[in-house]
Enzyme design. Structure first.
Site, PDB file in Angstrom:
ATOM      1  CG  HIS A   1      -1.932  -1.073   1.246  1.00  0.00           C
ATOM      2  ND1 HIS A   1      -3.221  -0.879   0.790  1.00  0.00           N
ATOM      3  CD2 HIS A   1      -1.851  -2.367   1.636  1.00  0.00           C
ATOM      4  CE1 HIS A   1      -3.903  -2.009   0.918  1.00  0.00           C
ATOM      5  NE2 HIS A   1      -3.091  -2.932   1.428  1.00  0.00           N
TER       6      HIS A   1
ATOM      7  NE  ARG B   1      -2.784  18.392   5.118  1.00  0.00           N
ATOM      8  CZ  ARG B   1      -3.191  19.262   6.041  1.00  0.00           C
ATOM      9  NH1 ARG B   1      -3.261  20.548   5.730  1.00  0.00           N
ATOM     10  NH2 ARG B   1      -3.532  18.853   7.244  1.00  0.00           N
TER      11      ARG B   1
ATOM     12  N   GLY C   1     -10.070  -2.691   3.891  1.00  0.00           N
ATOM     13  CA  GLY C   1     -10.883  -2.316   5.042  1.00  0.00           C
ATOM     14  C   GLY C   1     -11.383  -3.519   5.822  1.00  0.00           C
TER      15      GLY C   1
ATOM     16  CD  GLU D   1      -5.502  -8.435   7.061  1.00  0.00           C
ATOM     17  OE1 GLU D   1      -4.509  -7.884   7.559  1.00  0.00           O
ATOM     18  OE2 GLU D   1      -6.333  -7.834   6.342  1.00  0.00           O
TER      19      GLU D   1
ATOM     20  CG  ASP E   1      -0.541  -5.282   4.395  1.00  0.00           C
ATOM     21  OD1 ASP E   1      -1.173  -4.734   3.472  1.00  0.00           O
ATOM     22  OD2 ASP E   1      -1.078  -5.619   5.463  1.00  0.00           O
TER      23      ASP E   1
END
Length: 337
Positions: free
Chosen positions: A20, A71, A171, A201, A279
């Protein structure tokens, strides 16, 4: 069986499938981006303590802190390049990097800026660090349709990031019905994208079955609890559906009690296709090299087996055929020198 040396593992050409971008931020990157925007993230000691979490709740606090400093498009470009520099140092040749577009858009970041940042970061990765990156854009399970459909529209629309190869689903698994996302995944698959949902998971085999049946998964993110269902293990083996396993992540987030209790050994023994991944490497203080060293020691892998794991990672990736051939040849001829 003699195991491969640490140096052999470090220098082995590598491929990663489950990583990620938002979880790759090391402490110096967070500090640099926070200073850029005048965001108060605490002093170095405070940040170091945040990186020493003991469960999912504390991990989520750190993850949200990282999101707060992303941002602008330049932030995404810099974060991507920081990741690429780290990957290059481990001899990672190709990585499929997950990013959660909707989480950023709903925070007010213009989609054009986000995509421009990803594109610039990917260009720097290739040209400055000789690392090829591809994007997996995932749906957060926290969002219900129609928000979930944003990702499929994004992936098949004019703003889709160059190098997008798959749609994912992340999620919390508990209580989440994968059938809610069937339409989104079907749209993405019809556009030629792969399906790589997280499943199995924190939740059990039913989560993996749902990912296979409702989302037509090509690979399963994590999937370690498949070991609890013999029929599921047979299905994964017979159809050669890979599990993207992340050893450190599974222990740190409580998916398994300890490394010694991890299901990867049984899964491999029973013929399930497995790849090794980091991960969220920035937050788990790990690298792909570290994960391979853990697997080497846990499974008593020799040099040939470690090369074989990387060949599997290449072949089950979404890399273009020519790139697959190039990286596979590099892995197979590698002797450690």
């Amino acid at each position: 069986m003699s195991t491969a040396t640490d140096d052999f593992v470090r220098r082995l050409p590598k491929v990663e499938q489950h990583l990620h971008l938002e979880g790759s931020l090391r402490l110096p990157t967070i500090e640099r981006l926070a200073q850029r925007h005048g965001v108060d993230v605490g002093d170095r000691r405070y940040l170091e303590q945040r990186y020493q979490f003991s469960g999912f709740k504390e991990f989520l606090t750190l993850f949200m802190l990282g999101l707060d400093v992303l941002r602008t498009g330049e932030d995404f470009a810099d974060a991507t390049e920081a990741l690429a520099l780290e990957l290059a140092g481990q001899h990672v040749r190709y990585a499929e990097v997950t990013t959660t577009a909707y989480s950023h858009v709903q925070r007010g970041i213009p989609i054009e800026d986000y995509c421009a940042g990803l594109a610039e970061g990917r260009r720097r990765a290739r040209e400055r660090h000789a690392v090829e990156l591809a994007w997996v854009v995932d749906i957060p399970r926290e969002f219900e349709p129609p928000d979930a459909r944003f990702t499929a529209a994004f992936l098949t629309g004019p703003h889709a990031p160059e190098g997008a190869v798959a749609i994912g689903l992340g999620g919390p698994e508990y209580g989440s019905d994968p059938r809610k996302y069937t339409d989104s995944f079907a749209i993405a698959r019809a556009a030629g994208l792969g399906s790589v949902p997280h499943a199995g998971e924190m939740d059990g085999p039913g989560s993996v079955w749902g990912a296979l049946e409702a989302l037509q998964a090509d690979r399963i993110g994590h999937g370690i609890r498949a070991v609890e269902d013999d029929a599921l293990v047979r299905h994964l083996t017979e159809h050669a559906i890979p599990l993207e396993v992340s050893l450190s992540s599974n222990v740190l987030l409580g998916a398994c009690a300890s490394l010694a209790d991890h299901a990867v050994g049984e899964l491999v023994q029973r013929g399930v296709v497995v790849t090794l991944n980091t991960d969220d490497p920035g937050y788990f203080s790990t690298t792909l090299t570290d994960e391979l060293l853990l697997a080497r020691d846990l499974l008593n892998l020799d040099a040939g087996a470690l090369r074989g794991l990387q060949v599997v990672a290449v072949e089950t990736s979404f890399a273009p055929p020519e790139l697959k051939r190039t990286i596979r040849a590099e892995i197979e001829k590698y002797s450690g020198s």
